[in-house]
Design an enzyme around this catalytic site. Structure first.
Site, PDB file in Angstrom:
ATOM      1  N   LEU A 143       2.510   6.993  -1.537  1.00 54.90           N
ATOM      2  CA  LEU A 143       3.606   7.923  -1.813  1.00 54.90           C
ATOM      3  C   LEU A 143       3.572   8.383  -3.268  1.00 54.90           C
ATOM      4  O   LEU A 143       3.859   9.551  -3.560  1.00 54.90           O
ATOM      5  CB  LEU A 143       4.946   7.286  -1.471  1.00 54.90           C
ATOM      6  CG  LEU A 143       5.139   6.924   0.012  1.00 54.90           C
ATOM      7  CD1 LEU A 143       6.506   6.293   0.229  1.00 54.90           C
ATOM      8  CD2 LEU A 143       4.935   8.105   0.920  1.00 54.90           C
ATOM      9  N   VAL A 148       0.837  -1.198   0.000  1.00 50.73           N
ATOM     10  CA  VAL A 148       0.000   0.000   0.000  1.00 50.73           C
ATOM     11  C   VAL A 148       0.876   1.253   0.000  1.00 50.73           C
ATOM     12  O   VAL A 148       0.534   2.256  -0.638  1.00 50.73           O
ATOM     13  CB  VAL A 148      -0.971   0.000   1.211  1.00 50.73           C
ATOM     14  CG1 VAL A 148      -1.771   1.291   1.274  1.00 50.73           C
ATOM     15  CG2 VAL A 148      -1.905  -1.205   1.151  1.00 50.73           C
ATOM     16  N   CYS A 149       2.008   1.196   0.675  1.00 51.01           N
ATOM     17  CA  CYS A 149       2.872   2.375   0.832  1.00 51.01           C
ATOM     18  C   CYS A 149       3.251   3.038  -0.493  1.00 51.01           C
ATOM     19  O   CYS A 149       3.108   4.254  -0.625  1.00 51.01           O
ATOM     20  CB  CYS A 149       4.122   2.020   1.629  1.00 51.01           C
ATOM     21  SG  CYS A 149       3.750   1.403   3.288  1.00 51.01           S
ATOM     22  N   PRO A 150       3.709   2.287  -1.504  1.00 50.39           N
ATOM     23  CA  PRO A 150       4.074   2.977  -2.741  1.00 50.39           C
ATOM     24  C   PRO A 150       2.874   3.611  -3.440  1.00 50.39           C
ATOM     25  O   PRO A 150       3.021   4.645  -4.100  1.00 50.39           O
ATOM     26  CB  PRO A 150       4.722   1.895  -3.603  1.00 50.39           C
ATOM     27  CG  PRO A 150       4.303   0.607  -3.012  1.00 50.39           C
ATOM     28  CD  PRO A 150       4.037   0.864  -1.560  1.00 50.39           C
TER      29      PRO A 150
END
Length: 187
Positions: free
Chosen positions: A51, A46-48
Protein backbone atom coordinates in the site's frame (compact mmCIF):
# COMPACT_ATOMS: atom_id res chain seq x y z
CA UNK A 1 -15.76 -18.72 -16.73
CA UNK A 2 -13.00 -16.10 -16.74
CA UNK A 3 -13.43 -12.83 -14.92
CA UNK A 4 -11.60 -11.03 -17.76
CA UNK A 5 -13.95 -8.76 -19.76
CA UNK A 6 -16.76 -9.35 -17.26
CA UNK A 7 -18.62 -6.47 -15.62
CA UNK A 8 -17.89 -5.56 -12.02
CA UNK A 9 -20.72 -6.99 -9.91
CA UNK A 10 -22.91 -4.65 -7.85
CA UNK A 11 -21.68 -3.76 -4.36
CA UNK A 12 -21.96 -1.07 -1.69
CA UNK A 13 -19.20 -0.50 0.84
CA UNK A 14 -17.73 2.15 3.11
CA UNK A 15 -14.18 3.41 2.64
CA UNK A 16 -11.82 5.54 4.65
CA UNK A 17 -10.60 8.30 2.33
CA UNK A 18 -8.89 11.61 3.08
CA UNK A 19 -10.05 11.68 6.70
CA UNK A 20 -13.66 10.76 5.95
CA UNK A 21 -15.89 7.73 5.65
CA UNK A 22 -17.32 7.61 2.12
CA UNK A 23 -19.66 5.27 0.30
CA UNK A 24 -18.28 3.32 -2.66
CA UNK A 25 -20.19 1.21 -5.18
CA UNK A 26 -19.67 -0.33 -8.61
CA UNK A 27 -20.92 2.97 -10.09
CA UNK A 28 -17.76 4.67 -8.74
CA UNK A 29 -15.65 2.33 -10.87
CA UNK A 30 -17.30 3.49 -14.10
CA UNK A 31 -16.41 6.49 -16.23
CA UNK A 32 -12.68 6.23 -15.49
CA UNK A 33 -9.99 3.59 -15.21
CA UNK A 34 -9.83 1.95 -11.78
CA UNK A 35 -7.46 -0.38 -9.98
CA UNK A 36 -8.85 -2.53 -7.19
CA UNK A 37 -6.16 -4.02 -4.97
CA UNK A 38 -7.19 -6.66 -2.43
CA UNK A 39 -4.90 -7.42 0.50
CA UNK A 40 -5.36 -9.78 3.47
CA UNK A 41 -5.53 -7.47 6.49
CA UNK A 42 -4.58 -4.20 8.15
CA UNK A 43 -1.81 -4.18 10.77
CA UNK A 44 0.11 -6.96 9.02
CA UNK A 45 3.48 -7.29 7.32
CA UNK A 46 3.56 -7.36 3.50
CA UNK A 47 0.35 -5.32 3.15
CA UNK A 48 1.76 -1.96 4.31
CA UNK A 49 4.76 -2.36 1.99
CA UNK A 50 2.41 -2.78 -0.98
CA UNK A 51 0.00 0.00 0.00
CA UNK A 52 2.93 2.33 0.68
CA UNK A 53 4.44 1.47 -2.71
CA UNK A 54 1.09 2.28 -4.38
CA UNK A 55 0.97 5.55 -2.43
CA UNK A 56 4.41 6.46 -3.81
CA UNK A 57 3.07 5.98 -7.36
CA UNK A 58 -0.42 7.37 -6.75
CA UNK A 59 0.25 10.67 -8.53
CA UNK A 60 1.43 8.76 -11.61
CA UNK A 61 -1.80 6.74 -11.63
CA UNK A 62 -3.86 9.93 -11.19
CA UNK A 63 -2.09 11.51 -14.23
CA UNK A 64 -3.46 8.57 -16.24
CA UNK A 65 -6.98 9.20 -14.90
CA UNK A 66 -6.85 6.10 -12.68
CA UNK A 67 -8.33 5.76 -9.19
CA UNK A 68 -6.95 3.11 -6.86
CA UNK A 69 -9.07 1.29 -4.27
CA UNK A 70 -7.39 -0.76 -1.55
CA UNK A 71 -9.72 -3.45 -0.18
CA UNK A 72 -9.53 -5.84 2.76
CA UNK A 73 -12.12 -7.63 4.86
CA UNK A 74 -11.39 -5.21 7.70
CA UNK A 75 -13.89 -2.47 8.54
CA UNK A 76 -13.51 1.16 7.50
CA UNK A 77 -12.97 1.91 11.22
CA UNK A 78 -9.94 -0.40 11.24
CA UNK A 79 -8.62 1.33 8.10
CA UNK A 80 -8.84 4.68 9.91
CA UNK A 81 -7.07 3.34 13.00
CA UNK A 82 -4.29 1.89 10.82
CA UNK A 83 -4.00 5.16 8.89
CA UNK A 84 -3.74 7.08 12.18
CA UNK A 85 -1.02 4.85 13.65
CA UNK A 86 1.21 3.75 10.75
CA UNK A 87 3.66 6.15 9.11
CA UNK A 88 3.54 4.05 5.93
CA UNK A 89 -0.27 4.01 5.73
CA UNK A 90 -0.43 7.76 6.49
CA UNK A 91 0.95 8.22 2.94
CA UNK A 92 -2.13 6.50 1.45
CA UNK A 93 -4.41 9.06 -0.24
CA UNK A 94 -6.59 6.61 -2.16
CA UNK A 95 -9.72 5.00 -0.67
CA UNK A 96 -9.28 2.05 1.69
CA UNK A 97 -12.49 0.06 1.32
CA UNK A 98 -13.89 -2.01 4.18
CA UNK A 99 -15.32 -5.37 3.16
CA UNK A 100 -16.30 -7.02 6.47
CA UNK A 101 -19.10 -9.03 4.80
CA UNK A 102 -16.57 -10.22 2.17
CA UNK A 103 -19.01 -9.28 -0.61
CA UNK A 104 -16.29 -7.68 -2.71
CA UNK A 105 -13.79 -10.46 -2.05
CA UNK A 106 -16.41 -12.99 -3.19
CA UNK A 107 -17.39 -10.88 -6.22
CA UNK A 108 -13.77 -10.79 -7.37
CA UNK A 109 -13.17 -14.45 -6.38
CA UNK A 110 -10.30 -13.73 -3.97
CA UNK A 111 -11.87 -14.74 -0.65
CA UNK A 112 -10.21 -17.41 1.47
CA UNK A 113 -13.48 -18.62 3.03
CA UNK A 114 -11.98 -20.50 6.00
CA UNK A 115 -9.89 -17.47 7.03
CA UNK A 116 -12.24 -14.63 6.12
CA UNK A 117 -9.35 -12.91 4.36
CA UNK A 118 -8.64 -11.95 0.77
CA UNK A 119 -5.81 -13.14 -1.40
CA UNK A 120 -3.60 -10.48 -2.98
CA UNK A 121 -5.76 -9.72 -6.00
CA UNK A 122 -5.19 -6.90 -8.46
CA UNK A 123 -7.85 -5.86 -10.97
CA UNK A 124 -7.68 -3.19 -13.65
CA UNK A 125 -11.12 -1.99 -14.71
CA UNK A 126 -11.86 0.11 -17.79
CA UNK A 127 -14.29 3.07 -17.84
CA UNK A 128 -17.11 0.75 -18.98
CA UNK A 129 -16.74 -1.31 -15.79
CA UNK A 130 -15.08 -4.30 -17.49
CA UNK A 131 -12.22 -6.14 -15.82
CA UNK A 132 -9.22 -6.00 -18.17
CA UNK A 133 -6.51 -7.40 -15.89
CA UNK A 134 -6.68 -9.90 -13.07
CA UNK A 135 -3.66 -11.00 -11.10
CA UNK A 136 -3.90 -13.05 -7.93
CA UNK A 137 -0.95 -13.82 -5.69
CA UNK A 138 -0.34 -16.06 -2.72
CA UNK A 139 -0.39 -13.84 0.36
CA UNK A 140 3.36 -14.24 0.89
CA UNK A 141 4.17 -12.57 -2.46
CA UNK A 142 4.13 -8.78 -2.56
CA UNK A 143 3.30 -6.72 -5.65
CA UNK A 144 5.22 -3.96 -7.43
CA UNK A 145 3.40 -0.67 -8.15
CA UNK A 146 5.74 0.28 -11.00
CA UNK A 147 4.87 -2.93 -12.86
CA UNK A 148 1.16 -2.35 -12.22
CA UNK A 149 1.51 1.18 -13.61
CA UNK A 150 3.12 -0.25 -16.77
CA UNK A 151 0.27 -2.75 -17.16
CA UNK A 152 -2.34 0.02 -16.77
CA UNK A 153 -0.51 2.04 -19.43
CA UNK A 154 -0.56 -1.00 -21.75
CA UNK A 155 -4.28 -1.60 -21.10
CA UNK A 156 -5.06 2.03 -21.86
CA UNK A 157 -2.93 1.94 -25.02
CA UNK A 158 -4.63 -1.20 -26.34
CA UNK A 159 -8.05 0.30 -25.56
CA UNK A 160 -7.29 3.45 -27.54
CA UNK A 161 -5.45 1.73 -30.44
CA UNK A 162 -7.65 -1.03 -31.86
CA UNK A 163 -5.69 -3.58 -33.83
CA UNK A 164 -2.48 -3.09 -31.84
CA UNK A 165 -1.11 -5.13 -28.94
CA UNK A 166 1.71 -4.51 -26.47
CA UNK A 167 4.51 -7.09 -26.37
CA UNK A 168 6.40 -8.16 -23.24
CA UNK A 169 8.18 -5.34 -21.41
CA UNK A 170 6.36 -2.72 -23.51
CA UNK A 171 6.56 0.81 -22.15
CA UNK A 172 4.93 3.99 -23.48
CA UNK A 173 6.64 5.08 -26.68
CA UNK A 174 7.95 1.60 -27.51
CA UNK A 175 6.85 -0.32 -30.59
CA UNK A 176 3.64 -2.27 -30.52
CA UNK A 177 2.50 -5.12 -32.74
CA UNK A 178 -0.34 -5.29 -35.23
CA UNK A 179 -1.29 -8.97 -35.30
CA UNK A 180 -1.60 -10.28 -38.84
CA UNK A 181 -0.86 -13.30 -40.98
CA UNK A 182 2.41 -11.63 -41.99
CA UNK A 183 3.69 -11.76 -38.40
CA UNK A 184 3.05 -15.47 -37.85
CA UNK A 185 6.39 -17.16 -37.15
CA UNK A 186 8.40 -13.95 -37.62
CA UNK A 187 8.66 -12.79 -34.02
Amino acid sequence: MSIINSQVKPFKATAYHNGNFVQVSEADLKGKWSVVVFYPADFTFVCPTELGDLADYYDEFKKLGVEIYGVSTDTHFTHKAWHDTSDTIKKVNYPLVGDPTATLARNFDVLIEEEGLALRGTFVINPEGEIKLCEIHDNGIGRDASELLRKVQAAQYVASHPGEVCPAKWTPGAETLAPSLDLVGKI
